[in-house]
Design a protein around this motif. Structure first.
Motif, PDB file in Angstrom:
ATOM      1  N   PHE A 108     105.280  40.306  40.619  1.00  0.00           N
ATOM      2  CA  PHE A 108     106.254  41.263  41.374  1.00  0.00           C
ATOM      3  C   PHE A 108     105.584  42.367  42.008  1.00  0.00           C
ATOM      4  O   PHE A 108     104.706  42.973  41.594  1.00  0.00           O
ATOM      5  CB  PHE A 108     107.061  41.893  40.213  1.00  0.00           C
ATOM      6  CG  PHE A 108     108.093  41.029  39.454  1.00  0.00           C
ATOM      7  CD1 PHE A 108     109.161  40.692  39.793  1.00  0.00           C
ATOM      8  CD2 PHE A 108     107.442  40.542  38.105  1.00  0.00           C
ATOM      9  CE1 PHE A 108     110.032  39.889  39.162  1.00  0.00           C
ATOM     10  CE2 PHE A 108     108.508  39.776  37.331  1.00  0.00           C
ATOM     11  CZ  PHE A 108     109.659  39.491  37.869  1.00  0.00           C
ATOM     12  N   GLN A 109     106.062  42.663  43.390  1.00  0.00           N
ATOM     13  CA  GLN A 109     105.380  43.802  43.966  1.00  0.00           C
ATOM     14  C   GLN A 109     106.300  44.853  43.980  1.00  0.00           C
ATOM     15  O   GLN A 109     106.852  45.412  44.872  1.00  0.00           O
ATOM     16  CB  GLN A 109     105.791  43.267  45.781  1.00  0.00           C
ATOM     17  CG  GLN A 109     104.833  42.051  46.219  1.00  0.00           C
ATOM     18  CD  GLN A 109     103.551  42.034  46.220  1.00  0.00           C
ATOM     19  OE1 GLN A 109     102.815  42.854  46.802  1.00  0.00           O
ATOM     20  NE2 GLN A 109     102.746  41.162  45.631  1.00  0.00           N
ATOM     21  N   VAL A 110     106.122  45.534  42.933  1.00  0.00           N
ATOM     22  CA  VAL A 110     106.586  46.866  42.315  1.00  0.00           C
ATOM     23  C   VAL A 110     105.882  47.515  41.929  1.00  0.00           C
ATOM     24  O   VAL A 110     104.703  47.358  41.019  1.00  0.00           O
ATOM     25  CB  VAL A 110     107.789  46.415  41.395  1.00  0.00           C
ATOM     26  CG1 VAL A 110     109.043  45.464  42.119  1.00  0.00           C
ATOM     27  CG2 VAL A 110     107.161  45.791  40.086  1.00  0.00           C
ATOM     28  N   ASN A 111     105.899  49.050  42.115  1.00  0.00           N
ATOM     29  CA  ASN A 111     105.322  50.211  41.580  1.00  0.00           C
ATOM     30  C   ASN A 111     106.432  50.887  40.693  1.00  0.00           C
ATOM     31  O   ASN A 111     107.570  50.951  41.105  1.00  0.00           O
ATOM     32  CB  ASN A 111     104.777  50.962  42.636  1.00  0.00           C
ATOM     33  CG  ASN A 111     103.871  50.113  43.330  1.00  0.00           C
ATOM     34  OD1 ASN A 111     102.843  49.766  42.851  1.00  0.00           O
ATOM     35  ND2 ASN A 111     103.877  50.245  44.609  1.00  0.00           N
ATOM     36  N   ILE A 112     106.067  51.449  39.563  1.00  0.00           N
ATOM     37  CA  ILE A 112     106.950  51.816  38.390  1.00  0.00           C
ATOM     38  C   ILE A 112     106.720  53.194  38.107  1.00  0.00           C
ATOM     39  O   ILE A 112     105.617  53.553  37.901  1.00  0.00           O
ATOM     40  CB  ILE A 112     107.098  50.924  37.507  1.00  0.00           C
ATOM     41  CG1 ILE A 112     107.520  49.596  37.902  1.00  0.00           C
ATOM     42  CG2 ILE A 112     108.075  51.607  36.140  1.00  0.00           C
ATOM     43  CD1 ILE A 112     107.571  48.664  36.766  1.00  0.00           C
ATOM     44  N   ILE A 113     107.778  54.138  37.945  1.00  0.00           N
ATOM     45  CA  ILE A 113     107.396  55.318  37.242  1.00  0.00           C
ATOM     46  C   ILE A 113     108.578  55.240  35.807  1.00  0.00           C
ATOM     47  O   ILE A 113     109.776  55.324  36.503  1.00  0.00           O
ATOM     48  CB  ILE A 113     107.701  56.610  38.213  1.00  0.00           C
ATOM     49  CG1 ILE A 113     106.499  56.429  39.219  1.00  0.00           C
ATOM     50  CG2 ILE A 113     107.834  57.781  37.214  1.00  0.00           C
ATOM     51  CD1 ILE A 113     107.005  57.528  40.012  1.00  0.00           C
ATOM     52  N   LEU A 114     108.070  55.335  34.911  1.00  0.00           N
ATOM     53  CA  LEU A 114     109.016  55.002  33.725  1.00  0.00           C
ATOM     54  C   LEU A 114     108.888  56.306  32.850  1.00  0.00           C
ATOM     55  O   LEU A 114     107.848  56.832  32.526  1.00  0.00           O
ATOM     56  CB  LEU A 114     108.420  53.797  32.935  1.00  0.00           C
ATOM     57  CG  LEU A 114     109.556  53.306  31.805  1.00  0.00           C
ATOM     58  CD1 LEU A 114     109.369  51.755  31.545  1.00  0.00           C
ATOM     59  CD2 LEU A 114     109.459  54.033  30.390  1.00  0.00           C
ATOM     60  N   GLY A 115     110.212  56.932  32.698  1.00  0.00           N
ATOM     61  CA  GLY A 115     109.920  58.011  31.777  1.00  0.00           C
ATOM     62  C   GLY A 115     111.192  57.932  30.684  1.00  0.00           C
ATOM     63  O   GLY A 115     112.222  57.047  30.761  1.00  0.00           O
ATOM     64  N   GLY A 116     110.920  58.756  29.563  1.00  0.00           N
ATOM     65  CA  GLY A 116     112.003  58.604  28.591  1.00  0.00           C
ATOM     66  C   GLY A 116     111.861  59.963  27.809  1.00  0.00           C
ATOM     67  O   GLY A 116     110.864  60.680  27.703  1.00  0.00           O
ATOM     68  N   TYR A 117     112.742  60.004  26.714  1.00  0.00           N
ATOM     69  CA  TYR A 117     112.726  61.130  25.621  1.00  0.00           C
ATOM     70  C   TYR A 117     112.688  60.423  24.319  1.00  0.00           C
ATOM     71  O   TYR A 117     113.475  59.705  24.062  1.00  0.00           O
ATOM     72  CB  TYR A 117     114.003  62.109  25.873  1.00  0.00           C
ATOM     73  CG  TYR A 117     113.883  63.127  24.798  1.00  0.00           C
ATOM     74  CD1 TYR A 117     113.343  64.108  25.203  1.00  0.00           C
ATOM     75  CD2 TYR A 117     114.844  63.084  23.641  1.00  0.00           C
ATOM     76  CE1 TYR A 117     113.337  65.326  24.416  1.00  0.00           C
ATOM     77  CE2 TYR A 117     114.630  64.056  22.748  1.00  0.00           C
ATOM     78  CZ  TYR A 117     113.959  65.180  22.945  1.00  0.00           C
ATOM     79  OH  TYR A 117     113.975  66.301  22.313  1.00  0.00           O
ATOM     80  N   ASP A 118     111.613  61.000  23.639  1.00  0.00           N
ATOM     81  CA  ASP A 118     111.794  60.390  21.887  1.00  0.00           C
ATOM     82  C   ASP A 118     111.727  61.523  21.147  1.00  0.00           C
ATOM     83  O   ASP A 118     110.980  62.423  21.258  1.00  0.00           O
ATOM     84  CB  ASP A 118     110.450  59.591  21.836  1.00  0.00           C
ATOM     85  CG  ASP A 118     110.455  58.270  22.704  1.00  0.00           C
ATOM     86  OD1 ASP A 118     111.218  57.723  22.873  1.00  0.00           O
ATOM     87  OD2 ASP A 118     109.350  58.103  23.441  1.00  0.00           O
ATOM     88  N   ASP A 119     112.521  61.450  20.298  1.00  0.00           N
ATOM     89  CA  ASP A 119     112.527  62.545  19.037  1.00  0.00           C
ATOM     90  C   ASP A 119     111.313  62.641  18.310  1.00  0.00           C
ATOM     91  O   ASP A 119     110.744  63.699  18.052  1.00  0.00           O
ATOM     92  CB  ASP A 119     113.822  62.478  18.147  1.00  0.00           C
ATOM     93  CG  ASP A 119     115.155  62.409  18.753  1.00  0.00           C
ATOM     94  OD1 ASP A 119     115.209  63.463  19.752  1.00  0.00           O
ATOM     95  OD2 ASP A 119     115.941  61.948  18.501  1.00  0.00           O
ATOM     96  N   LYS A 120     110.646  61.435  18.282  1.00  0.00           N
ATOM     97  CA  LYS A 120     109.290  61.535  17.424  1.00  0.00           C
ATOM     98  C   LYS A 120     108.019  62.028  18.256  1.00  0.00           C
ATOM     99  O   LYS A 120     107.105  62.213  17.574  1.00  0.00           O
ATOM    100  CB  LYS A 120     108.929  60.238  16.803  1.00  0.00           C
ATOM    101  CG  LYS A 120     110.258  59.893  15.926  1.00  0.00           C
ATOM    102  CD  LYS A 120     110.235  58.328  15.397  1.00  0.00           C
ATOM    103  CE  LYS A 120     111.362  57.669  14.571  1.00  0.00           C
ATOM    104  NZ  LYS A 120     111.434  56.612  14.095  1.00  0.00           N
ATOM    105  N   THR A 121     108.306  62.028  19.464  1.00  0.00           N
ATOM    106  CA  THR A 121     107.200  62.566  20.342  1.00  0.00           C
ATOM    107  C   THR A 121     107.129  64.127  20.276  1.00  0.00           C
ATOM    108  O   THR A 121     107.967  64.888  20.305  1.00  0.00           O
ATOM    109  CB  THR A 121     107.374  62.101  21.881  1.00  0.00           C
ATOM    110  OG1 THR A 121     107.361  60.729  21.850  1.00  0.00           O
ATOM    111  CG2 THR A 121     106.053  62.509  22.661  1.00  0.00           C
ATOM    112  N   PRO A 122     105.785  64.697  20.209  1.00  0.00           N
ATOM    113  CA  PRO A 122     105.681  65.965  19.883  1.00  0.00           C
ATOM    114  C   PRO A 122     106.247  66.897  21.151  1.00  0.00           C
ATOM    115  O   PRO A 122     107.166  67.915  20.884  1.00  0.00           O
ATOM    116  CB  PRO A 122     104.330  66.266  19.898  1.00  0.00           C
ATOM    117  CG  PRO A 122     103.554  65.200  19.525  1.00  0.00           C
ATOM    118  CD  PRO A 122     104.397  63.923  19.917  1.00  0.00           C
ATOM    119  N   LYS A 123     106.170  66.479  22.297  1.00  0.00           N
ATOM    120  CA  LYS A 123     106.886  67.134  23.453  1.00  0.00           C
ATOM    121  C   LYS A 123     108.062  66.851  23.793  1.00  0.00           C
ATOM    122  O   LYS A 123     108.822  67.240  24.701  1.00  0.00           O
ATOM    123  CB  LYS A 123     106.055  67.013  24.811  1.00  0.00           C
ATOM    124  CG  LYS A 123     104.795  67.814  24.602  1.00  0.00           C
ATOM    125  CD  LYS A 123     103.688  67.656  25.847  1.00  0.00           C
ATOM    126  CE  LYS A 123     102.595  68.459  25.689  1.00  0.00           C
ATOM    127  NZ  LYS A 123     101.603  68.430  26.877  1.00  0.00           N
TER     128      LYS A 123
END
Length: 176
Positions: free
Chosen positions: A72-87
């Motif tokens: 796949f000729q793709v570049n990705i920026i993946l983001g998310g919010y997790d309650d268990k992650t400190p920030k």
């Protein structure tokens, strides 16, 4: 004619999304493949949602696996919010070769030549949502002023404890 209002930010779960760049066929196929597999995982495991870190590693693994078959000729920026992650929030940047790194901010393609310097100068760990949107607007204005291609439509999506929501700039992405 080039489609100027394609929404290239695919929602993966209620609290994560990925921005994908590349040829439209690979962009759509990979985005749908990843989002449907993550939804299948959630359904198969009694509603257990993968963390953003796990989603990024799944994407990276699929890119690396596809590299040996039909990449796949793709570049990705993946983001998310997790309650268990400190920030709470986390962001991962991946290229078409399957390399993955955690980052505080990201831009890809030709736009990165203009945006990364602005983000590097103005990004602060304590940015609130309004300041972050202002920073992205500064990048958009810089692109509209200095970039060769006239890209008039930009879509900003916010991911926080409330989930994924869209702030629209330009035309509505559903308006083909």
């Amino acid at each position: 004619m080039y489609q100027q209002n394609l929404d290239k930010i695919a929602q993966l779960s209620s609290h994560s999304a990925m921005g994908v760049s590349g040829p439209n066929c690979d962009l759509v196929n990979f985005s749908e493949y990843i989002s449907k597999n993550l939804a299948l995982y959630e359904l198969s495991n009694d509603g257990l949602r993968l963390s953003t870190h796990a989603q990024a590693n799944f994407c990276r693994g699929e890119l690396a696996k596809a590299l040996r078959k039909g990449p796949f000729q793709v570049n990705i920026i993946l983001g998310g919010y997790d309650d268990k992650t400190p920030k709470g929030g986390s962001l991962y940047v991946m290229d078409y070769l399957g390399s993955c790194t955690k980052a505080n901010f990201g831009a890809q393609g030709y736009a990165s030549n203009f945006c990364l310097s602005i983000m590097d100068r103005d990004w602060d760990e304590n940015l609130n949502e309004d300041a972050a949107v202002a920073l992205v607007e500064k990048c958009v204005k810089e692109l509209q002023m200095r970039f060769l291609i006239n890209q008039s439509n930009f879509i900003i999506k916010v991911i926080d404890k409330e989930g994924v929501r869209t702030l629209k700039f330009g035309a509505d992405p559903a308006d083909n």
